[in-house]
Write a protein that holds these residues in place. Sequence first.
Motif, mmCIF file in Angstrom:
data_model
loop_
_atom_site.group_PDB
_atom_site.id
_atom_site.type_symbol
_atom_site.label_atom_id
_atom_site.label_comp_id
_atom_site.label_asym_id
_atom_site.label_seq_id
_atom_site.Cartn_x
_atom_site.Cartn_y
_atom_site.Cartn_z
ATOM 1 N N ASP A 119 50.748 36.385 31.654
ATOM 2 C CA ASP A 119 50.109 37.539 32.295
ATOM 3 C C ASP A 119 48.589 37.427 32.234
ATOM 4 O O ASP A 119 48.040 36.440 31.734
ATOM 5 N N GLU A 120 47.899 38.441 32.733
ATOM 6 C CA GLU A 120 46.436 38.402 32.816
ATOM 7 C C GLU A 120 45.749 38.364 31.454
ATOM 8 O O GLU A 120 44.556 38.083 31.362
ATOM 9 N N HIS A 121 46.487 38.637 30.386
ATOM 10 C CA HIS A 121 45.919 38.588 29.036
ATOM 11 C C HIS A 121 46.279 37.291 28.317
ATOM 12 O O HIS A 121 45.952 37.129 27.140
ATOM 13 N N SER B 266 37.859 34.231 36.055
ATOM 14 C CA SER B 266 38.938 34.817 36.843
ATOM 15 C C SER B 266 38.503 34.880 38.305
ATOM 16 O O SER B 266 37.306 35.002 38.570
ATOM 17 N N PRO B 267 39.395 34.812 39.255
ATOM 18 C CA PRO B 267 40.838 34.727 39.080
ATOM 19 C C PRO B 267 41.283 33.307 38.720
ATOM 20 O O PRO B 267 40.715 32.335 39.183
ATOM 21 N N THR C 6 51.133 37.249 42.336
ATOM 22 C CA THR C 6 49.771 37.606 41.929
ATOM 23 C C THR C 6 49.711 38.301 40.570
ATOM 24 O O THR C 6 48.626 38.632 40.109
ATOM 25 N N ARG C 7 50.851 38.513 39.918
ATOM 26 C CA ARG C 7 50.859 39.234 38.645
ATOM 27 C C ARG C 7 50.910 38.310 37.437
ATOM 28 O O ARG C 7 51.192 38.735 36.336
ATOM 29 N N GLY C 8 50.644 37.045 37.649
ATOM 30 C CA GLY C 8 50.655 36.102 36.547
ATOM 31 C C GLY C 8 50.952 34.701 37.045
ATOM 32 O O GLY C 8 51.048 34.455 38.245
ATOM 33 N N ARG D 292 37.996 33.473 29.280
ATOM 34 C CA ARG D 292 37.345 33.844 30.540
ATOM 35 C C ARG D 292 35.916 33.322 30.651
ATOM 36 O O ARG D 292 35.366 33.259 31.746
ATOM 37 N N VAL E 179 43.884 31.176 30.504
ATOM 38 C CA VAL E 179 43.827 32.570 30.962
ATOM 39 C C VAL E 179 43.031 33.429 29.975
ATOM 40 O O VAL E 179 42.262 34.314 30.380
#
Length: 195
Positions: A139-141, A20-21, A169-171, A15, A12
Amino acid sequence: IAEDLEHVQNIVRNRDDFPSPVRPAGAVLSPSAIQSNPGGTTVSMESLNKIHGLVDVTLPSTGQIVTCIDTDPFVSLRELQLYAHDNGVELPFSAEIGSSTVGGTVFTTTKDSPIGSSPVPGMGIGDVGSCLFAVTMVDEHGELADYRVIDEAGSFSEQFQSLLDSQGTRGIAVRMLLTVRPMTPVTITMSLLSI
């Protein structure tokens, strides 16, 4: 294939190599194009396939003890049910598709059959998501975030409900606690009457 939790976090975060995604893939049972991810990265979760055991959690407001199965996302619903049975507990649903994975079903509405009520008063019944007590997400980070259905004040967590409503969709879910209850023995008595 993600080797472990840290590998998911690194995928994650990186990148450049993993655009992403970033989406997790479980058993990939759907015949639809749901697994397509043009331009993105799909991560197989098959290495995250362990059941870590039973855990007792005390609810903050009532002191009630809730027993949970601590599991990884790639464990199948069949494996989960067999583990519960071997340990004298049960999940309050009967899986319709036993080869589905826990991670693939906790954020969806499934057609599983409810068996009685949830071990946590006020929680829904009938599918895997209604058993979800806590989840650890990447998470996204690439950071770990923990969510629980009951917050520290003993109320239902709006943040947790928002997470459930997001359909995952939040992780990426990497570890879950699913509520169980003591196994309920069932006896069936049949009588046949001839006419």
